[in-house]
Design an enzyme around this catalytic site. Sequence first.
Site, mmCIF file in Angstrom:
data_model
loop_
_atom_site.group_PDB
_atom_site.id
_atom_site.type_symbol
_atom_site.label_atom_id
_atom_site.label_comp_id
_atom_site.label_asym_id
_atom_site.label_seq_id
_atom_site.Cartn_x
_atom_site.Cartn_y
_atom_site.Cartn_z
ATOM 1 N N GLY A 35 0.979 -1.237 0.009
ATOM 2 C CA GLY A 35 0.240 -0.087 0.094
ATOM 3 C C GLY A 35 1.057 1.339 0.094
ATOM 4 O O GLY A 35 0.244 2.315 0.205
ATOM 5 N N SER A 38 5.877 3.340 -4.494
ATOM 6 C CA SER A 38 7.291 3.430 -4.696
ATOM 7 C C SER A 38 8.066 4.556 -4.887
ATOM 8 O O SER A 38 9.273 4.689 -4.575
ATOM 9 C CB SER A 38 7.767 2.317 -5.888
ATOM 10 O OG SER A 38 7.091 2.430 -6.959
ATOM 11 N N ASP A 83 1.843 8.781 1.786
ATOM 12 C CA ASP A 83 3.058 7.730 1.574
ATOM 13 C C ASP A 83 4.492 8.267 1.925
ATOM 14 O O ASP A 83 5.006 7.922 2.704
ATOM 15 C CB ASP A 83 3.006 7.385 0.261
ATOM 16 C CG ASP A 83 1.861 6.359 -0.136
ATOM 17 O OD1 ASP A 83 1.076 6.027 0.668
ATOM 18 O OD2 ASP A 83 1.545 6.014 -1.369
#
Length: 110
Positions: A35, A38, A83
Site C-alpha cells: 500500500g 514506490s 505515503d
Amino acid sequence: MAELSDGCCRSAHKRGDKIRGFNCVFGGDIPLGAGLSSSAALEAGLAFALNYIFNLGIDKLSLVKMSQKAENEFVGVNCGIMDQYINIFGAAQKFLKSTAVLSNMNIIHL
C-alpha cells in the site's frame, strides 16, 4: 526515476540547501501490495539520505513536504502526502495513527 531524484535535489536547492555531487544506488524491501507508493519511498529515502549525508538539519515534517514537492512540482504528479509521511515517520514494530491533519499524530508502540 531520474525525475524523482532530480526533484528531491531541486527541492532541497530551492530551500537554500547546498547539495554537492554524490553517488547513489537504490534498493528496498517494501513488499508488493503493502500500500505504499514506490515513488514516495524513493523520494523520502533520498531526502532522508541527503539530510544525513550533507548534515542539512531538516526536520522530519519538512523532509515529508520536500518529498511531496519533488513529486508534485518536478515530476508533475499531484499526489497526496501520506505515503511520504509514513516513509519518514514510520518505524519497525510501530503503528502510526494520524488524523487528516498531519500536525496531530501519535506513534503507538505494539
